[in-house]
Design a protein around this motif. Sequence first.
Motif, PDB file in Angstrom:
ATOM      1  N   GLN A 126       0.842  -1.185   0.000  1.00  0.00           N
ATOM      2  CA  GLN A 126       0.000   0.000   0.000  1.00  0.00           C
ATOM      3  C   GLN A 126       0.879   1.237   0.000  1.00  0.00           C
ATOM      4  OE1 GLN A 126      -3.130  -0.072   2.962  1.00  0.00           O
ATOM      5  NE2 GLN A 126      -3.194  -2.307   2.970  1.00  0.00           N
ATOM      6  N   TRP A 127       0.396   2.262  -0.652  1.00  0.00           N
ATOM      7  CA  TRP A 127       1.129   3.516  -0.726  1.00  0.00           C
ATOM      8  C   TRP A 127       0.543   4.476   0.316  1.00  0.00           C
ATOM      9  CZ3 TRP A 127       0.626   0.146  -4.667  1.00  0.00           C
ATOM     10  CH2 TRP A 127       1.771  -0.111  -5.426  1.00  0.00           C
ATOM     11  N   LYS A 128       1.071   4.355   1.525  1.00  0.00           N
ATOM     12  CA  LYS A 128       0.644   5.212   2.622  1.00  0.00           C
ATOM     13  C   LYS A 128       1.793   5.298   3.610  1.00  0.00           C
ATOM     14  CE  LYS A 128      -1.465   1.505   5.355  1.00  0.00           C
ATOM     15  NZ  LYS A 128      -2.720   1.009   5.986  1.00  0.00           N
ATOM     16  N   PRO A 129       1.804   6.315   4.465  1.00  0.00           N
ATOM     17  CA  PRO A 129       2.896   6.433   5.445  1.00  0.00           C
ATOM     18  C   PRO A 129       3.009   5.166   6.282  1.00  0.00           C
ATOM     19  CG  PRO A 129       1.587   8.435   5.391  1.00  0.00           C
ATOM     20  CD  PRO A 129       0.849   7.425   4.548  1.00  0.00           C
ATOM     21  N   GLY A 130       4.246   4.733   6.509  1.00  0.00           N
ATOM     22  CA  GLY A 130       4.486   3.532   7.291  1.00  0.00           C
ATOM     23  C   GLY A 130       5.955   3.209   7.311  1.00  0.00           C
ATOM     24  N   PRO A 131       6.278   1.952   7.632  1.00  0.00           N
ATOM     25  CA  PRO A 131       7.690   1.552   7.670  1.00  0.00           C
ATOM     26  C   PRO A 131       8.355   1.753   6.314  1.00  0.00           C
ATOM     27  CG  PRO A 131       6.290  -0.107   8.681  1.00  0.00           C
ATOM     28  CD  PRO A 131       5.367   0.865   8.007  1.00  0.00           C
ATOM     29  N   ARG A 132       9.638   2.043   6.347  1.00  0.00           N
ATOM     30  CA  ARG A 132      10.385   2.202   5.107  1.00  0.00           C
ATOM     31  C   ARG A 132      10.446   0.875   4.372  1.00  0.00           C
ATOM     32  NH1 ARG A 132      13.777   6.820   5.151  1.00  0.00           N
ATOM     33  NH2 ARG A 132      15.300   5.732   3.855  1.00  0.00           N
ATOM     34  N   TRP A 133      10.419   0.972   3.038  1.00  0.00           N
ATOM     35  CA  TRP A 133      10.424  -0.237   2.219  1.00  0.00           C
ATOM     36  C   TRP A 133      11.669  -1.086   2.485  1.00  0.00           C
ATOM     37  CZ3 TRP A 133       6.031  -1.601   0.323  1.00  0.00           C
ATOM     38  CH2 TRP A 133       5.105  -0.632  -0.071  1.00  0.00           C
ATOM     39  N   GLU A 134      12.774  -0.409   2.826  1.00  0.00           N
ATOM     40  CA  GLU A 134      14.007  -1.151   3.075  1.00  0.00           C
ATOM     41  C   GLU A 134      13.880  -2.104   4.258  1.00  0.00           C
ATOM     42  OE1 GLU A 134      13.601   2.093   2.387  1.00  0.00           O
ATOM     43  OE2 GLU A 134      15.518   3.066   2.006  1.00  0.00           O
ATOM     44  N   SER A 135      12.954  -1.811   5.167  1.00  0.00           N
ATOM     45  CA  SER A 135      12.763  -2.680   6.324  1.00  0.00           C
ATOM     46  C   SER A 135      11.716  -3.759   6.069  1.00  0.00           C
ATOM     47  CB  SER A 135      12.346  -1.845   7.542  1.00  0.00           C
ATOM     48  OG  SER A 135      11.044  -1.305   7.365  1.00  0.00           O
ATOM     49  N   ILE A 136      11.002  -3.644   4.953  1.00  0.00           N
ATOM     50  CA  ILE A 136       9.935  -4.602   4.645  1.00  0.00           C
ATOM     51  C   ILE A 136      10.440  -5.713   3.739  1.00  0.00           C
ATOM     52  CG2 ILE A 136       7.717  -4.844   3.492  1.00  0.00           C
ATOM     53  CD1 ILE A 136       7.058  -1.994   4.423  1.00  0.00           C
ATOM     54  N   PHE A 137      11.239  -5.343   2.730  1.00  0.00           N
ATOM     55  CA  PHE A 137      11.783  -6.330   1.799  1.00  0.00           C
ATOM     56  C   PHE A 137      13.159  -6.782   2.276  1.00  0.00           C
ATOM     57  CE2 PHE A 137       9.097  -6.581  -2.042  1.00  0.00           C
ATOM     58  CZ  PHE A 137       8.108  -5.701  -1.655  1.00  0.00           C
ATOM     59  N   SER A 138      13.400  -8.097   2.169  1.00  0.00           N
ATOM     60  CA  SER A 138      14.632  -8.646   2.754  1.00  0.00           C
ATOM     61  C   SER A 138      15.850  -8.500   1.853  1.00  0.00           C
ATOM     62  CB  SER A 138      14.423 -10.134   3.064  1.00  0.00           C
ATOM     63  OG  SER A 138      13.359 -10.324   3.975  1.00  0.00           O
ATOM     64  N   TYR A 139      15.640  -8.642   0.545  1.00  0.00           N
ATOM     65  CA  TYR A 139      16.777  -8.701  -0.371  1.00  0.00           C
ATOM     66  C   TYR A 139      16.664  -7.605  -1.416  1.00  0.00           C
ATOM     67  CZ  TYR A 139      16.587 -13.269   1.812  1.00  0.00           C
ATOM     68  OH  TYR A 139      16.503 -14.273   2.738  1.00  0.00           O
ATOM     69  N   TRP A 140      17.802  -6.948  -1.669  1.00  0.00           N
ATOM     70  CA  TRP A 140      17.845  -5.801  -2.568  1.00  0.00           C
ATOM     71  C   TRP A 140      18.993  -5.918  -3.557  1.00  0.00           C
ATOM     72  CZ3 TRP A 140      14.319  -1.765  -2.458  1.00  0.00           C
ATOM     73  CH2 TRP A 140      13.431  -1.766  -1.382  1.00  0.00           C
ATOM     74  N   GLY A 141      18.770  -5.372  -4.740  1.00  0.00           N
ATOM     75  CA  GLY A 141      19.852  -5.235  -5.686  1.00  0.00           C
ATOM     76  C   GLY A 141      20.646  -3.982  -5.401  1.00  0.00           C
ATOM     77  N   GLN A 142      21.662  -3.759  -6.235  1.00  0.00           N
ATOM     78  CA  GLN A 142      22.570  -2.631  -6.017  1.00  0.00           C
ATOM     79  C   GLN A 142      22.067  -1.339  -6.631  1.00  0.00           C
ATOM     80  OE1 GLN A 142      22.884  -4.789  -8.402  1.00  0.00           O
ATOM     81  NE2 GLN A 142      23.371  -3.596 -10.228  1.00  0.00           N
ATOM     82  N   GLY A 143      21.061  -1.451  -7.496  1.00  0.00           N
ATOM     83  CA  GLY A 143      20.476  -0.263  -8.115  1.00  0.00           C
ATOM     84  C   GLY A 143      21.040   0.011  -9.493  1.00  0.00           C
ATOM     85  N   THR A 144      20.203   0.611 -10.337  1.00  0.00           N
ATOM     86  CA  THR A 144      20.618   1.038 -11.665  1.00  0.00           C
ATOM     87  C   THR A 144      20.023   2.415 -11.927  1.00  0.00           C
ATOM     88  OG1 THR A 144      20.716   0.387 -14.009  1.00  0.00           O
ATOM     89  CG2 THR A 144      18.668  -0.100 -12.846  1.00  0.00           C
ATOM     90  N   GLN A 145      20.818   3.302 -12.498  1.00  0.00           N
ATOM     91  CA  GLN A 145      20.407   4.695 -12.671  1.00  0.00           C
ATOM     92  C   GLN A 145      19.579   4.871 -13.936  1.00  0.00           C
ATOM     93  OE1 GLN A 145      20.854   7.342 -10.601  1.00  0.00           O
ATOM     94  NE2 GLN A 145      19.671   8.607 -12.028  1.00  0.00           N
ATOM     95  N   VAL A 146      18.489   5.598 -13.798  1.00  0.00           N
ATOM     96  CA  VAL A 146      17.663   6.005 -14.930  1.00  0.00           C
ATOM     97  C   VAL A 146      17.603   7.529 -14.927  1.00  0.00           C
ATOM     98  CG1 VAL A 146      15.345   6.001 -15.919  1.00  0.00           C
ATOM     99  CG2 VAL A 146      16.295   3.896 -14.956  1.00  0.00           C
ATOM    100  N   THR A 147      17.995   8.125 -16.039  1.00  0.00           N
ATOM    101  CA  THR A 147      17.976   9.578 -16.169  1.00  0.00           C
ATOM    102  C   THR A 147      17.159   9.951 -17.389  1.00  0.00           C
ATOM    103  OG1 THR A 147      20.179   9.745 -15.176  1.00  0.00           O
ATOM    104  CG2 THR A 147      19.375  11.653 -16.396  1.00  0.00           C
ATOM    105  N   VAL A 148      16.181  10.815 -17.172  1.00  0.00           N
ATOM    106  CA  VAL A 148      15.311  11.267 -18.253  1.00  0.00           C
ATOM    107  C   VAL A 148      15.476  12.778 -18.396  1.00  0.00           C
ATOM    108  CG1 VAL A 148      12.984  11.283 -19.209  1.00  0.00           C
ATOM    109  CG2 VAL A 148      13.683   9.449 -17.638  1.00  0.00           C
ATOM    110  N   SER A 149      16.017  13.199 -19.506  1.00  0.00           N
ATOM    111  CA  SER A 149      16.211  14.632 -19.738  1.00  0.00           C
ATOM    112  C   SER A 149      16.263  14.910 -21.219  1.00  0.00           C
ATOM    113  CB  SER A 149      17.496  15.110 -19.062  1.00  0.00           C
ATOM    114  OG  SER A 149      18.619  14.516 -19.648  1.00  0.00           O
ATOM    115  N   ALA A 150      15.895  16.162 -21.559  1.00  0.00           N
ATOM    116  CA  ALA A 150      15.917  16.567 -22.967  1.00  0.00           C
ATOM    117  C   ALA A 150      17.331  16.824 -23.337  1.00  0.00           C
ATOM    118  CB  ALA A 150      15.017  17.773 -23.170  1.00  0.00           C
TER     119      ALA A 150
END
Length: 130
Positions: free
Chosen positions: A106-130
């Motif tokens: 649900q999209w409402k104030p509450g615990p941070r997503w990092e504390s809810i999901f156990s496993y995470w990737g390292q991230g990938t950057q997305v940049t949108v610009s003209a």
Amino acid sequence: AQELVESGGGSVQPGGSLTLSCAVSGYRFSSYCMGWFRQAPGKERECVAAIDDVGGTKYADSVKGRFTISHDAFSNTLYLQMNNLQPEDTATYYCAADGVPLKDIQWKPGPRWESIFSYWGQGTQVTVSA
């Protein structure tokens, strides 16, 4: 050990498209959903989309109709197809696994997503610009 590795980020112009991939190893998809998240500088991490093991999906209002989450069971790869990208979509995108049942996303104030999901990737950057 569980490992999630994202790929597919990059720079695009407004209106463009990208497909992110997340190769998942050491984790078996269960009733706890997997998802895509993003975090822009100075902002909290937000959930973009989530999927469960029977193909149910949920999306943030800001991406409905533009983004599509999917999962390939054979390769255990999570995807995020992003169309009509806009500058406000610029962020680091993360995939995550072992969260909560899809009904509890649900999209409402509450615990941070990092504390809810156990496993995470390292991230990938997305940049949108003209």
